[in-house]
Write a protein that holds these residues in place. Structure first.
Motif, PDB file in Angstrom:
ATOM      1  N   HIS A   1       0.836  -1.197   0.000  1.00  0.00           N
ATOM      2  CA  HIS A   1       0.000   0.000   0.000  1.00  0.00           C
ATOM      3  C   HIS A   1       0.869   1.244   0.000  1.00  0.00           C
ATOM      4  CE1 HIS A   1      -2.461   3.150   2.202  1.00  0.00           C
ATOM      5  NE2 HIS A   1      -3.118   2.952   1.074  1.00  0.00           N
TER       6      HIS A   1
ATOM      7  N   ASN B   1       0.469   3.799  -3.217  1.00  0.00           N
ATOM      8  CA  ASN B   1      -0.471   4.891  -2.925  1.00  0.00           C
ATOM      9  C   ASN B   1       0.017   6.212  -3.542  1.00  0.00           C
ATOM     10  OD1 ASN B   1       1.488   5.937  -1.216  1.00  0.00           O
ATOM     11  ND2 ASN B   1       0.462   5.296   0.660  1.00  0.00           N
ATOM     12  N   TYR B   2      -0.722   7.291  -3.287  1.00  0.00           N
ATOM     13  CA  TYR B   2      -0.456   8.576  -3.967  1.00  0.00           C
ATOM     14  C   TYR B   2       0.956   9.088  -3.690  1.00  0.00           C
ATOM     15  CZ  TYR B   2      -1.079  13.367  -5.612  1.00  0.00           C
ATOM     16  OH  TYR B   2      -0.947  14.563  -6.279  1.00  0.00           O
TER      17      TYR B   2
ATOM     18  N   GLN C   1       3.643   6.143  -8.029  1.00  0.00           N
ATOM     19  CA  GLN C   1       2.924   7.336  -8.479  1.00  0.00           C
ATOM     20  C   GLN C   1       3.818   8.568  -8.436  1.00  0.00           C
ATOM     21  OE1 GLN C   1      -1.223   7.990  -7.724  1.00  0.00           O
ATOM     22  NE2 GLN C   1      -1.415   6.101  -6.524  1.00  0.00           N
TER      23      GLN C   1
ATOM     24  N   PRO D   1      -5.671   7.688  -9.124  1.00  0.00           N
ATOM     25  CA  PRO D   1      -5.298   6.955  -7.907  1.00  0.00           C
ATOM     26  C   PRO D   1      -6.094   5.670  -7.708  1.00  0.00           C
ATOM     27  CG  PRO D   1      -5.518   9.304  -7.459  1.00  0.00           C
ATOM     28  CD  PRO D   1      -6.028   9.081  -8.843  1.00  0.00           C
ATOM     29  N   ALA D   2      -7.330   5.643  -8.236  1.00  0.00           N
ATOM     30  CA  ALA D   2      -8.161   4.447  -8.069  1.00  0.00           C
ATOM     31  C   ALA D   2      -7.538   3.233  -8.762  1.00  0.00           C
ATOM     32  CB  ALA D   2      -9.561   4.700  -8.615  1.00  0.00           C
TER      33      ALA D   2
ATOM     34  N   ASP E   1      -5.340   1.483  -6.307  1.00  0.00           N
ATOM     35  CA  ASP E   1      -5.939   1.160  -5.010  1.00  0.00           C
ATOM     36  C   ASP E   1      -5.957  -0.356  -4.803  1.00  0.00           C
ATOM     37  OD1 ASP E   1      -7.283   1.222  -2.606  1.00  0.00           O
ATOM     38  OD2 ASP E   1      -9.266   1.414  -3.540  1.00  0.00           O
TER      39      ASP E   1
ATOM     40  N   MET F   1      -6.554  -1.563  -1.539  1.00  0.00           N
ATOM     41  CA  MET F   1      -7.213  -1.800  -0.250  1.00  0.00           C
ATOM     42  C   MET F   1      -8.646  -2.270  -0.475  1.00  0.00           C
ATOM     43  SD  MET F   1      -5.598   1.239   2.101  1.00  0.00           S
ATOM     44  CE  MET F   1      -6.054   0.445   3.639  1.00  0.00           C
ATOM     45  N   ASN F   2      -8.756  -3.423  -1.114  1.00  0.00           N
ATOM     46  CA  ASN F   2     -10.045  -4.013  -1.438  1.00  0.00           C
ATOM     47  C   ASN F   2      -9.860  -5.525  -1.516  1.00  0.00           C
ATOM     48  OD1 ASN F   2      -8.723  -4.306  -3.991  1.00  0.00           O
ATOM     49  ND2 ASN F   2      -9.465  -2.271  -4.570  1.00  0.00           N
TER      50      ASN F   2
ATOM     51  N   GLY G   1      -7.187  -6.704  -3.953  1.00  0.00           N
ATOM     52  CA  GLY G   1      -5.874  -6.402  -3.380  1.00  0.00           C
ATOM     53  C   GLY G   1      -5.485  -7.395  -2.306  1.00  0.00           C
TER      54      GLY G   1
ATOM     55  N   PHE H   1      -7.168  -3.420   5.380  1.00  0.00           N
ATOM     56  CA  PHE H   1      -7.845  -3.102   4.129  1.00  0.00           C
ATOM     57  C   PHE H   1      -9.331  -2.795   4.316  1.00  0.00           C
ATOM     58  CE2 PHE H   1      -4.896  -5.280   0.792  1.00  0.00           C
ATOM     59  CZ  PHE H   1      -3.889  -4.401   1.143  1.00  0.00           C
TER      60      PHE H   1
END
Length: 542
Positions: free
Chosen positions: A109, A113-114, A119, A132-133, A136, A138-139, A142, A218
């Protein structure tokens, strides 16, 4: 003769006491099903239970599918072919087991992440601002990715060892019949490796159901998170027990399915001349593909997260006081060493009992002790807490007699945590000891007894020295698993008693990802060393 029976009875009494102590706490989960239902349980059953089942089974199904595919393909490549970096990859592909999934989760993560390296590089170096999506993780997908890359070694190890000892005649016969590599793989290798694949995937499934760190970080609702939330958020232990019982039901169902899948078709040799597979040297594109494939898996599952952790350690060095880190390290090593030692000692007693007592119960009873590994940590935590609270209630008069004002003594002690570790991880130590006893047989023991040595002296002078490899490997495996354990430790640790795993988890949960890197890297480093030691002890490859 009487002395022999007395020694056997001594082993029997000790083994039965251990079996009872390991098995009884789980009975509290079964009895908890029949307790009166609260409003919280009615709400959970009507609105949340189906969601917990769906998310848990989704994680289990896809992780099992992907780990099975990756583990089998890597095992077949390493066992059958010779290509650049093979000797390194043979043991390096096991190293992802040294990274607990929750550490891998917050590390990846942080990478994607951003503000992560990917990124940030795209923005600063290539002037690209991605959605950013897209990054992602954190689902649920993932979480499946995290579980897959850090748990596939279970399938890889078991299947590779099987294939390394497999009869070459099966493969050579298929080649003689004109079958190509893909046909041999799909029609010969997969069927004969089915039991090994299912065994490895079963361990993966149990690890996924046991996990709390990844799903909590998550934000995924599973049985593990629900047990924690119901117990600590709502203060409802009875509903937590019912959730634990529901999860046990799913585990039992999965184990039954696993047993059915193991049955049915069986593959046996038509000759006793079994020899290992000769390595086939790959050349050209095939060699490049095999090297790149194994290197990608190793990099994604171990190299990249470790490099990121090292980078964070350098950036935050000094922010976390060294005294704290040393304290967490000492706590982790202390409970892991004590628990692993107890497990090995208990395993030797139960294993020797099963070996020297020729009765069906002596073979059946030890199987009850290994159920703990099939039960998720959160469930065992509920069972152990319930048992220890009951013990404290019964021992309250004794506490008062000795001037102890508190009614809770055992249930707030380190003894409770260590007891839970022993119940949870006993199967790992016992399986190693049992295989050790199978290898040494009983010939040397019988000779020692005929020369007049009693059972105890024979055990320490003959059996234990010959069991050295099994004892060390069992201790190492248990030590590593306890070092990485999260659910049991979070629930059962005494007040203000943190380990490397719990502290790393707390830092990550508080979004102090970089600060979590020191404890995480220590876990990975110690676990990696232990895994390498274990691999050296196997000595199974040609």
């Amino acid at each position: 003769m009487n002395r022999y029976l007395a020694n056997v009875n001594g082993w029997t009494i000790g083994a039965i006491l251990i079996i009872i102590l390991l098995f009884v706490p789980n009975v509290s989960i079964v009895t908890g099903i029949f307790s009166p239902a609260s409003e919280n349980w009615a709400h959970i059953k009507e609105y949340m239970l189906l969601k917990y089942i769906k998310s848990s089974l989704t994680l289990v199904f896809f992780t099992a599918l992907f780990t099975g595919a990756i583990g089998l393909s890597l095992a077949w490549l390493i066992a059958q072919y010779d290509f650049p970096l093979r000797n390194f990859m043979k043991w390096a592909l096991i190293l992802p087991l040294s990274i607990p999934p929750f550490i891998g989760a917050y590390t990846y993560h942080g990478i994607v992440n951003y503000t992560g390296v990917i990124q940030k590089t795209l923005r600063n170096q290539f002037d690209i601002t991605p959605n950013p999506a897209f990054f992602d993780i954190m689902n649920v997908p993932g979480a499946i990715f995290i579980y897959t890359i850090f748990l596939y070694p279970y399938v890889y190890m078991i299947t590779r060892i099987f294939l390394s000892h497999q009869s070459a005649s099966l493969i050579e016969s298929a080649r003689t019949l004109g079958k190509g590599p893909w046909e041999i793989f799909s029609k010969v290798v997969i069927p004969i490796s089915r039991v090994s694949i299912i065994g490895g995937v079963s361990l993966v499934v149990l690890e996924v159901l046991n996990d709390y760190g990844v799903v909590k970080y998550f934000g995924i609702q599973t049985f593990s998170t629900a047990i924690f939330q119901t117990w600590f958020g709502l203060g409802d232990l009875d509903s937590s027990i019912k959730l634990a019982a529901s999860l046990m039901g799913i585990v039992i169902f999965i184990l039954i399915i696993e047993r059915l899948l193991r049955g049915g078709k069986q593959y046996s040799y038509s000759t006793t001349k079994v020899r290992p597979l000769p390595l086939v040297k790959l050349k050209g594109k095939s060699a490049v593909f095999a090297t790149i494939y194994t290197l990608i898996i190793f990099s994604v599952a171990f190299l990249i997260p470790v490099i990121q952790l090292i980078d964070w350690v350098i950036l935050t060095f000094g922010k976390v006081p060294m005294e704290e880190v040393l304290t967490y390290t000492k706590n982790s090593v202390t409970v892991a060493v004590i628990s692993a030692t107890l497990i090995i000692v208990f395993s030797l007693i139960v294993g020797n009992f099963s070996r020297i007592v020729h009765h069906k119960l002596a073979k059946l009873l030890p199987k009850l002790t290994i159920l703990g590994y099939s039960i998720p940590g959160a469930v065992i935590a509920v069972a152990v807490v319930t048992t220890f609270i009951a013990l404290d209630r019964n021992f309250a008069p004794i506490y008062q007699f000795f001037g102890v004002e508190s009614a809770l003594v055992l249930s707030v002690s380190l003894f409770m945590l260590i007891s839970a570790y022993v119940i949870r991880f006993f199967a790992i130590g016992y399986n190693s000891i049992e295989s050790g006893f199978d290898k040494i047989g009983t010939d040397f023991r019988d000779a020692s007894r005929m020369l007049g040595a009693n059972s105890m002296r024979t055990f320490f002078k003959i059996d234990v020295p010959m069991m050295k490899g099994a004892i060390i490997s069992g201790f190492v495996l248990v030590f590593v698993d306890i070092l990485k354990e999260i659910p049991l430790t979070l629930i059962l640790r005494p007040f203000n008693y943190d380990t490397l795993a719990t502290k790393a988890f707390q830092y990550a949960s508080d979004e102090k990802i970089m600060e979590a890197s020191q404890a995480s890297l220590l876990i990975v480093g110690v676990s990696a060393i232990a895994i390498i030691v274990f691999h050296k002890l196997l000595r199974e490859e040609p």
